[in-house]
Write a protein that holds these residues in place. Structure first.
Motif, PDB file in Angstrom:
ATOM      1  N   ALA A 247       6.155  15.422  -2.012  1.00 37.18           N
ATOM      2  CA  ALA A 247       6.663  16.115  -3.171  1.00 37.18           C
ATOM      3  C   ALA A 247       6.194  17.402  -3.413  1.00 37.18           C
ATOM      4  N   VAL A 248       4.712  17.567  -3.369  1.00 37.25           N
ATOM      5  CA  VAL A 248       3.970  18.666  -3.511  1.00 37.25           C
ATOM      6  C   VAL A 248       4.483  19.934  -2.544  1.00 37.25           C
TER       7      VAL A 248
ATOM      8  N   CYS B 261       1.223   4.954   1.330  1.00 30.73           N
ATOM      9  CA  CYS B 261       2.737   5.574   0.840  1.00 30.73           C
ATOM     10  C   CYS B 261       2.573   6.213  -0.194  1.00 30.73           C
ATOM     11  N   LEU B 262       1.897   6.202  -1.208  1.00 29.13           N
ATOM     12  CA  LEU B 262       1.735   6.812  -2.322  1.00 29.13           C
ATOM     13  C   LEU B 262       1.170   8.126  -2.205  1.00 29.13           C
ATOM     14  N   PHE B 263       0.273   8.301  -1.424  1.00 27.46           N
ATOM     15  CA  PHE B 263      -0.516   9.471  -1.114  1.00 27.46           C
ATOM     16  C   PHE B 263       0.649  10.692  -0.234  1.00 27.46           C
TER      17      PHE B 263
ATOM     18  N   PHE C 259      -1.875  -4.715   3.203  1.00 25.57           N
ATOM     19  CA  PHE C 259      -0.842  -4.382   2.276  1.00 25.57           C
ATOM     20  C   PHE C 259      -1.220  -3.352   1.318  1.00 25.57           C
ATOM     21  N   GLY C 260      -2.242  -3.464   0.440  1.00 28.65           N
ATOM     22  CA  GLY C 260      -2.694  -2.534  -0.547  1.00 28.65           C
ATOM     23  C   GLY C 260      -3.014  -1.110   0.176  1.00 28.65           C
ATOM     24  N   GLY C 261      -3.574  -1.152   1.396  1.00 29.59           N
ATOM     25  CA  GLY C 261      -3.830   0.223   1.989  1.00 29.59           C
ATOM     26  C   GLY C 261      -2.705   0.815   2.226  1.00 29.59           C
ATOM     27  N   SER C 262      -1.570   0.178   2.415  1.00 23.81           N
ATOM     28  CA  SER C 262      -0.243   0.770   2.940  1.00 23.81           C
ATOM     29  C   SER C 262       0.321   1.432   1.932  1.00 23.81           C
TER      30      SER C 262
END
Length: 474
Positions: free
Chosen positions: A210-211, A202-204, A195-198
């Protein structure tokens, strides 16, 4: 009669068996056809169509191999020759196996014929002395015929089963080792890690999207980006939703918008050089970037806050939005002032709330010589007259990339305020606009990043801290 038939069948079976045993390669094709014709008499079905076809393929491949060996050499390891040799070996083994099967089949037929002949002979000998010999013989003949039919049927089914097995190649030695059961617990205990890796992924992914979007759109969203493009200090103006957008500095004197315009005023005063800093042009690269609102509020701020005598001129002969916003009822203005600069005081409209003087542009429609009027000697005389009566003269000019007005009038303007719309104006467009008006570019005093929304403004000013907004009252 039955004894004669049995003897004849025995002789025929023995003859076929002897022939195929001594020379199977020569007689299998002929014996296959003979066996198909005499199935009712021999009591066995031996179809050799496949063997005949395999022999034909074997001859073709052998001839082909001979041709290739003649070209590349007998001992050659050529890939095509090796492949044909493997096929020839495979067909040779297949024919040998089929021939052995035929020999065994004819041997069984021969043995069966001997047994039948012996049984019939014994039966005939046993019943030869009875009075009802003919009836018993008929019963025996019927029994023999029934057995023969049963044998033929069983052999045919056996051949069909063997053929189906050869095509499907079933796994005859399969065994069930362990029966499958449904999974009762999860196989992995790393749910939190997954879950944390996901979340990190997703954040990256979001940041990258966005970039990428920012790079593809290539619009200006931060004052730092504007300063990198223009090389001039940038001031951020938030988007305003007030009804009186042209006099928002009077409605909200303690707002972030008003404070930002005060910073623009300070930058103008810093760049001004005595009497040469009076005439300020407000322009943009393209229409609808908010230069009308910036010009009207900057002029109102100069008049109301400092008490400076300020005149705002609508120099956009094409759209005349400043005139429609500040002096909608005017019947004369800039055109008449260009004809007679001495009438300037009679042609201006004074706003009651701020005391700002407005010189509107009143025209029934667009005129083709707008640029020429702005760059004419009459415009120079009008501005000279206005300098004697006002401390600041704010002139709104048409967009740089739309018409050439600014290039005609730039020699009469002391300094410029360049307006850029946040999130809409492209970098390349700003660079092109400033390149087109090169002389105006040298006199740009401030760049305004206009219409910034609240969320983006919080991001831009995040380094100032949350308490920096305590001084604003929107």
């Amino acid at each position: 009669v039955q004894c004669d038939n049995a003897r004849i069948a025995l002789a025929e079976a023995k003859d076929r068996y002897d022939r195929i045993q001594h020379s199977p390669e020569v007689v299998t094709s002929a014996m296959a056809a003979e066996a198909l014709v005499n199935t009712s008499r021999a009591g066995i079905v031996l179809s050799n169509n496949d063997l005949i076809r395999v022999r034909g393929q074997y001859r073709e491949l052998t001839a082909k191999a001979a041709e290739i060996e003649a070209r590349v050499g007998v001992g050659s390891q050529h890939e095509a020759l090796a492949k044909i040799r493997r096929q020839v070996d495979f067909l040779r083994n297949a024919m040998r196996g089929e021939e052995e099967r035929l020999i065994a089949a004819y041997a069984n037929e021969y043995e069966l014929a001997k047994v039948k002949e012996a049984e019939v002979a014994a039966t005939v000998a046993q019943v030869s002395g009875d009075g009802d010999t003919n009836g018993q013989l008929r019963e025996l003949e019927s029994a023999v015929e029934t057995l023969r039919n049963l044998q033929s049927g069983f052999l045919q089914k056996y051949k069909e089963i063997n053929s189906a097995q050869a095509e499907t190649l079933p796994a005859q030695n399969a065994h069930i080792i362990t029966r499958a059961i449904p999974q009762l617990s999860r196989s992995s205990k790393k749910a939190l890690g997954l879950f944390g890796g996901s979340l990190v992924f997703c954040l990256f992914l979001g940041v990258g999207a966005a970039v990428g979007r920012e790079w593809l759109v290539d619009v200006l969203r931060t004052p730092r980006a504007v300063e990198q493009v223009t090389g001039i200090r940038c001031v951020v103006l938030p988007r305003i939703e007030s009804r009186s957008v042209t006099e928002h500095v009077l409605v909200a004197p303690y707002s972030r918008f008003t404070e930002s315009l005060r910073e623009v005023n300070a930058m103008i005063d810093e760049a001004a050089n005595g009497d040469e800093g009076k005439v300020i042009g407000v322009l943009s690269a393209v229409p609808k970037e908010g230069k009308t609102v910036v010009a009207a509020n900057l002029a109102a701020l100069l008049t109301d806050s400092t008490g400076a005598r300020t005149l705002v001129i609508d120099g956009d002969f094409h759209l005349r939005t400043l005139s429609a916003a500040l002096a909608p009822g005017a019947r004369a203005g800039l055109i008449e002032a260009l004809e007679d600069p001495a009438r300037l005081s009679q042609l201006v409209t004074r706003l009651p709330r701020s005391g700002l003087d407005v010189l509107p542009c009143v025209l029934p429609s667009r005129i083709p010589n707008a640029a020429e009027l702005l760059g004419s000697a009459r415009m120079e005389r009008l501005l000279a007259t206005a300098r004697q009566s006002y401390d600041y003269i704010i002139v709104e000019i048409a967009p740089v990339m739309s018409v050439v007005d600014v290039r005609m009038a730039e020699r009469f303007i002391d300094g410029f305020v360049f307006v850029v719309e946040w999130g809409q104006t492209k970098r390349t467009l700003v660079v092109d606009a400033l390149s087109c008006a090169a002389r105006a570019r040298e006199r740009v005093m401030a760049v305004v990043l206009n219409k910034v929304d609240a969320a983006a403004l919080r991001t831009i000013e995040a380094q100032k801290g949350a308490r920096s907004g305590d001084y604003y009252q929107d």
